[in-house]
Structure formats: C-alpha cells, structure tokens
Design a protein around this motif. Structure first.
Motif, PDB file in Angstrom:
ATOM      1  N   ARG A 187       0.832  -1.205   0.000  1.00  0.00           N
ATOM      2  CA  ARG A 187       0.000   0.000   0.000  1.00  0.00           C
ATOM      3  C   ARG A 187       0.866   1.255   0.000  1.00  0.00           C
ATOM      4  O   ARG A 187       0.605   2.216  -0.732  1.00  0.00           O
ATOM      5  N   ARG A 208      -2.419  -6.731  -7.140  1.00  0.00           N
ATOM      6  CA  ARG A 208      -3.468  -5.707  -7.050  1.00  0.00           C
ATOM      7  C   ARG A 208      -4.754  -6.291  -6.483  1.00  0.00           C
ATOM      8  O   ARG A 208      -5.393  -5.685  -5.617  1.00  0.00           O
ATOM      9  N   ARG A 209      -5.135  -7.450  -6.955  1.00  0.00           N
ATOM     10  CA  ARG A 209      -6.343  -8.104  -6.456  1.00  0.00           C
ATOM     11  C   ARG A 209      -6.221  -8.429  -4.978  1.00  0.00           C
ATOM     12  O   ARG A 209      -7.144  -8.181  -4.188  1.00  0.00           O
ATOM     13  N   ASP A 212      -6.332  -5.156  -2.820  1.00  0.00           N
ATOM     14  CA  ASP A 212      -7.697  -4.641  -2.710  1.00  0.00           C
ATOM     15  C   ASP A 212      -8.518  -5.462  -1.725  1.00  0.00           C
ATOM     16  O   ASP A 212      -9.275  -4.914  -0.914  1.00  0.00           O
TER      17      ASP A 212
END
Length: 229
Positions: A187, A208-209, A212
């Motif tokens: 992050r 990324r998945r 998130d």
C-alpha cells in the motif's frame, strides 16, 4: 506497570496489552493484527518525527529505537513481556491468540518464511526506493541507487505476484500474518511513496487483487488508523 516507558506514556488500562507505534508500514502491522484478533489493547502513538522513538523511556522498551513495540502485562506464564520487531510481534500475537497462523507445523513454517521474506526483502527494498524516489534521495544526480531499488522492488513484486497467481492469500490455509506483514508495505509503495509507475505495478494483477481484498477487510481499515491521530 513499573516499566520506564510508562513514565512518559502512562497506561490508562494497565490490564491490557500496550502498543507503542506509528502509522508506518511496519507500525500498522501490529494495529491490524490486534484488530483482527480482537485482543484488548491500548495504543500509544510514538511521534517518530519528533524523535520520540529515541526517548530514554522508549529505548528502555526497544533499545533499537524503532516502532512498533509492545508491552504485554499477561505474557508467557502470566509474566509481563516487552517485545519489539514487528515480525516477532506478529508471531507472538498469533501464538497468544491461536489465530492467523496454522497449527500444522509445515504450514506454520511456510507462513513464517513469508513474514521473514517481507522483513528481510520487501521492507528494506521498498523503504530505500521511497527514500531515493520521493524523499531526500531524489535530489541526488546519480540515479543508479534509485534504479537499483526500483528494479529489486519490481522483482519482489513479481515473486509475490507469482505466489498469488493460484491462491487468494499468501499461504494456502488462508489469510494470515504473512498477508498482514505485507499489506502496509505494498500500500505504501504505490500510495505514499508514489512508486507505482517506476516499478510497473500495473503488470502485477494478482498483487493488485490481493491488496484490494486485504484493504477491504474492516479490521485492516481500523488497524491502519490505530495510531494515525
């Protein structure tokens, strides 16, 4: 509660685990872990910009002068325990609560190896990239240090992306301290450090998945803010 740290940061709830931290990638790990496990705790913000981590009271808790650190009045055998190093604290809290690490020995060590991977690789490399890309190091004319840390950070993201290609979380048993150790760093890399473009973050779709999904967890959201104010 006669530890020297409480002379500067008194405990209002001395029966609770005491957290001394700041909202850095290492600091948020313990806040997230405590929120995930539901263990009662009392947070104390350490102002690292004011050099409070080198105050003698804090150094009595962590002679290395870094956050986070904890003081558990109910440590092993019911005796108080002072502990520093975020990876060690994650393992301790996982063992204390019986959460977020497998009881199966092989899976347990697999989880610990990814925590150590973060501690020895991701943290130092992402942190150095942040220095050379966004902070004082960006003024250096010689861009080889920045490029070296950007390349290594990208390589590490590739390792993580490959790991996540066939699993939701880092270890097969599910969400664990391995994920908690890494969420704040990834992050920070693409957010606060503004390094998404220089490491080519868009190509790491699995990371990324995963990021998130981790940041969507309510306990993670709370944990990120534990010592933010």
């Amino acid at each position: 509660m006669n530890h020297p740290v409480f002379a500067k940061w008194p405990a209002q709830y001395p029966d609770r685990l005491q957290l001394f931290s700041a909202p850095t990638p290492n600091g948020v790990k313990v806040g997230i872990m405590l929120e995930e496990t539901g263990l009662p705790y009392e947070p104390h913000r350490i102002d690292i910009m004011a050099n409070e981590s080198h105050d003698p009271a804090f150094l009595a808790l962590n002679p290395n002068g870094k956050i986070p650190a904890i003081y558990d009045p109910d440590g092993p055998d019911g005796k108080p325990l002072a502990l520093f190093e975020s990876g060690a604290i994650l393992i301790y809290l996982a063992d204390k609560t019986g959460q977020l690490i497998s009881s199966d020995p092989a899976a347990r060590y697999e989880t610990i190896q990814w925590v150590m991977w973060q501690m020895g690789g991701v943290g130092p490399m992402f942190g150095q990239l942040g220095f050379f890309h966004k902070f004082a190091g960006r003024e250096y004319e010689d861009k080889r240090p920045r490029d070296r840390y950007a390349a290594e950070s990208a390589r590490l993201l590739g390792v993580l992306d490959a790991r996540l290609a066939e699993r939701e979380w880092i270890v097969d048993d599910g969400y664990s301290i391995a994920d908690i150790s890494l969420l704040g760093w990834v992050r920070n890399l693409i957010g606060f450090y503004e390094a998404a473009e220089i490491v080519g973050f868009a190509r790491f779709g699995h990371v990324r998945r995963w990021l998130d999904a981790g940041l969507a967890r309510p306990a993670v959201q709370r944990g990120l803010d534990v010592t933010a104010a």
